[in-house]
Design a protein around this motif. Sequence first.
Motif, PDB file in Angstrom:
ATOM      1  N   ALA A 199       0.951  -1.045  -0.033  1.00  0.00           N
ATOM      2  CA  ALA A 199       0.050   0.058  -0.021  1.00  0.00           C
ATOM      3  C   ALA A 199       0.780   1.244   0.001  1.00  0.00           C
ATOM      4  N   ILE A 200       1.933   1.183   0.915  1.00  0.00           N
ATOM      5  CA  ILE A 200       2.945   2.500   0.877  1.00  0.00           C
ATOM      6  C   ILE A 200       3.559   2.641  -0.409  1.00  0.00           C
ATOM      7  N   VAL A 201       3.761   1.419  -1.065  1.00  0.00           N
ATOM      8  CA  VAL A 201       4.476   1.830  -2.366  1.00  0.00           C
ATOM      9  C   VAL A 201       3.576   2.549  -3.473  1.00  0.00           C
ATOM     10  N   ALA A 202       2.328   1.890  -3.407  1.00  0.00           N
ATOM     11  CA  ALA A 202       1.535   2.472  -4.445  1.00  0.00           C
ATOM     12  C   ALA A 202       1.072   3.798  -4.248  1.00  0.00           C
ATOM     13  N   HIS A 203       0.961   4.203  -2.932  1.00  0.00           N
ATOM     14  CA  HIS A 203       0.470   5.464  -2.414  1.00  0.00           C
ATOM     15  C   HIS A 203       1.535   6.406  -2.666  1.00  0.00           C
ATOM     16  N   ASP A 204       2.737   6.041  -2.463  1.00  0.00           N
ATOM     17  CA  ASP A 204       3.855   7.115  -2.599  1.00  0.00           C
ATOM     18  C   ASP A 204       4.374   7.143  -4.366  1.00  0.00           C
ATOM     19  N   LEU A 205       4.095   6.224  -4.964  1.00  0.00           N
ATOM     20  CA  LEU A 205       4.239   6.566  -6.406  1.00  0.00           C
ATOM     21  C   LEU A 205       3.196   7.335  -6.938  1.00  0.00           C
ATOM     22  N   ALA A 206       2.004   7.326  -6.580  1.00  0.00           N
ATOM     23  CA  ALA A 206       1.086   8.221  -6.932  1.00  0.00           C
ATOM     24  C   ALA A 206       1.306   9.648  -6.496  1.00  0.00           C
ATOM     25  N   ARG A 207       1.631   9.823  -5.071  1.00  0.00           N
ATOM     26  CA  ARG A 207       2.009  10.924  -4.691  1.00  0.00           C
ATOM     27  C   ARG A 207       3.226  11.770  -5.433  1.00  0.00           C
ATOM     28  N   GLU A 208       4.365  10.857  -5.611  1.00  0.00           N
ATOM     29  CA  GLU A 208       5.371  11.459  -6.375  1.00  0.00           C
ATOM     30  C   GLU A 208       4.824  12.113  -7.455  1.00  0.00           C
ATOM     31  N   ALA A 209       3.918  11.541  -8.226  1.00  0.00           N
ATOM     32  CA  ALA A 209       3.562  11.944  -9.697  1.00  0.00           C
ATOM     33  C   ALA A 209       2.432  12.892  -9.517  1.00  0.00           C
ATOM     34  N   GLU A 210       2.106  13.312  -8.262  1.00  0.00           N
ATOM     35  CA  GLU A 210       0.611  14.110  -7.992  1.00  0.00           C
ATOM     36  C   GLU A 210      -0.402  13.743  -8.573  1.00  0.00           C
ATOM     37  N   GLY A 211      -0.313  12.267  -8.475  1.00  0.00           N
ATOM     38  CA  GLY A 211      -1.566  11.413  -8.940  1.00  0.00           C
ATOM     39  C   GLY A 211      -2.616  11.085  -7.958  1.00  0.00           C
ATOM     40  N   ARG A 212      -3.395  10.011  -8.384  1.00  0.00           N
ATOM     41  CA  ARG A 212      -4.263   9.443  -7.458  1.00  0.00           C
ATOM     42  C   ARG A 212      -3.913   8.232  -6.995  1.00  0.00           C
ATOM     43  N   PHE A 213      -4.247   7.741  -5.744  1.00  0.00           N
ATOM     44  CA  PHE A 213      -4.354   6.609  -5.203  1.00  0.00           C
ATOM     45  C   PHE A 213      -5.363   6.102  -4.806  1.00  0.00           C
ATOM     46  N   LEU A 214      -5.868   4.909  -5.234  1.00  0.00           N
ATOM     47  CA  LEU A 214      -7.239   4.395  -4.910  1.00  0.00           C
ATOM     48  C   LEU A 214      -7.111   3.094  -4.018  1.00  0.00           C
ATOM     49  N   LEU A 215      -8.272   2.995  -3.326  1.00  0.00           N
ATOM     50  CA  LEU A 215      -8.246   1.641  -2.584  1.00  0.00           C
ATOM     51  C   LEU A 215      -9.580   0.888  -3.046  1.00  0.00           C
ATOM     52  N   ARG A 216      -9.238  -0.427  -3.342  1.00  0.00           N
ATOM     53  CA  ARG A 216     -10.533  -0.945  -3.926  1.00  0.00           C
ATOM     54  C   ARG A 216     -10.565  -2.383  -3.057  1.00  0.00           C
ATOM     55  N   ILE A 217     -11.597  -2.710  -2.614  1.00  0.00           N
ATOM     56  CA  ILE A 217     -11.938  -3.816  -1.819  1.00  0.00           C
ATOM     57  C   ILE A 217     -12.139  -5.034  -3.070  1.00  0.00           C
ATOM     58  N   GLU A 218     -11.393  -6.079  -2.746  1.00  0.00           N
ATOM     59  CA  GLU A 218     -11.681  -7.379  -3.607  1.00  0.00           C
ATOM     60  C   GLU A 218     -12.544  -8.108  -2.968  1.00  0.00           C
ATOM     61  N   ASP A 219     -13.579  -8.086  -3.055  1.00  0.00           N
ATOM     62  CA  ASP A 219     -14.609  -9.000  -1.838  1.00  0.00           C
ATOM     63  C   ASP A 219     -15.460 -10.014  -2.716  1.00  0.00           C
ATOM     64  N   ILE A 220     -14.785 -10.586  -3.503  1.00  0.00           N
ATOM     65  CA  ILE A 220     -15.688 -11.580  -4.428  1.00  0.00           C
ATOM     66  C   ILE A 220     -15.151 -13.041  -4.213  1.00  0.00           C
ATOM     67  N   ASP A 221     -14.468 -13.273  -3.198  1.00  0.00           N
ATOM     68  CA  ASP A 221     -13.999 -14.550  -2.850  1.00  0.00           C
ATOM     69  C   ASP A 221     -14.916 -15.638  -2.208  1.00  0.00           C
ATOM     70  N   GLY A 222     -16.093 -15.481  -2.677  1.00  0.00           N
ATOM     71  CA  GLY A 222     -17.111 -16.244  -1.946  1.00  0.00           C
ATOM     72  C   GLY A 222     -17.084 -16.523  -0.499  1.00  0.00           C
ATOM     73  N   PRO A 223     -17.051 -17.586  -0.096  1.00  0.00           N
ATOM     74  CA  PRO A 223     -17.091 -18.030   1.273  1.00  0.00           C
ATOM     75  C   PRO A 223     -15.991 -17.378   2.171  1.00  0.00           C
ATOM     76  N   ARG A 224     -14.912 -17.415   1.537  1.00  0.00           N
ATOM     77  CA  ARG A 224     -13.601 -16.773   2.028  1.00  0.00           C
ATOM     78  C   ARG A 224     -13.613 -15.468   2.318  1.00  0.00           C
ATOM     79  N   SER A 225     -14.577 -14.727   1.737  1.00  0.00           N
ATOM     80  CA  SER A 225     -14.710 -13.156   2.033  1.00  0.00           C
ATOM     81  C   SER A 225     -15.321 -12.789   3.223  1.00  0.00           C
ATOM     82  N   ARG A 226     -14.693 -11.991   3.980  1.00  0.00           N
ATOM     83  CA  ARG A 226     -15.341 -11.569   5.133  1.00  0.00           C
ATOM     84  C   ARG A 226     -15.464  -9.986   5.180  1.00  0.00           C
TER      85      ARG A 226
END
Length: 284
Positions: free
Chosen positions: A22-49
């Motif tokens: 998360a830090i790597v992705a966040h900082d790469l966006a910040r350095e480029a004055e870009g956007r850092f997104l969070l996406r919850i990948e919650d389609i793993d059926g019964p394993r998803s909580r």
Amino acid sequence: MTTTRFAPSPNGPLHWGHAFSAIVAHDLAREAEGRFLLRIEDIDGPRSRPELADEFRRDLEWLGLEWEEVPAQSTRLENYRAVAARLETMGLLYPCTCTRKEIEKAGASTGPDPGSWAGAGGLVYPGTCKGRAVDPAEPAALRLDVEKALALTGPLAWEDDLAEVQQANPLTLGDVVLVRKDLPASYHLAATLDDAADGVTLVTRGRDLFAATHVHRLLQALLGLPVPRWHHHALLLDESGQKLAKRRGSPALSDHRLAGEDGHAWADRLRTGQWPSGISLGKA
Ligand code: GLU
Ligand code: ZN
């Protein structure tokens, strides 16, 4: 504009490896004055909580990160269905009723990075159901006919921050599942479509997902999606040299957070290569 993302699956708590990612992705966006997104990948059926997603947000906040959250995968199922139907019309999918046991018995080889990536299982499918009539009453996954797909697209490549230009070689992964028996998409289909829909221009994730990119690049070409750049970062390893995993006892970030430790200070240590005790950085 650079847009990166962190896309955790709520099937277990976040650990130091996730924090680093998360830090790597966040900082790469910040350095480029870009956007850092969070996406919850919650389609793993019964394993998803789903309740874990809230913990994730608190963990990221504790680390001092700022993000824009995009809709979770569970809200995008209609889009996955529509695209799968399109690929089916193109004649690129075939039903597969095999169980994991049957695939093992049929002599599947392990993939380039066995067992390490989300939803992939690490086995290269030997093509048992290709060209076979399948009983429509039986539950079936849909697999991509990779050979046929490549015949349409021709050779493909991608640009990678860590490894320069890569030739896409999706055949080494076999005919991957795009629609699961229990869900309208697999990791490959969902993540590729979402990155496009979210306008991600720099897909930042661990080296363990490098092999998946062969397939994602092929899907982009088939579907006419924009092609991002990739940044596959090295993985944090435990004392036995394996990537961190909750089941091998890697501590949860939330334990450190709830113990009152300073998350911002931890984030700065991770930025400067001061790893928590027993942890090291693997090869890129
Ligand atoms: N949801 C995946 C995971 O938690 C990550 C997917 C990606 O970054 O492409 O492992
Ligand atoms: Zn099969």
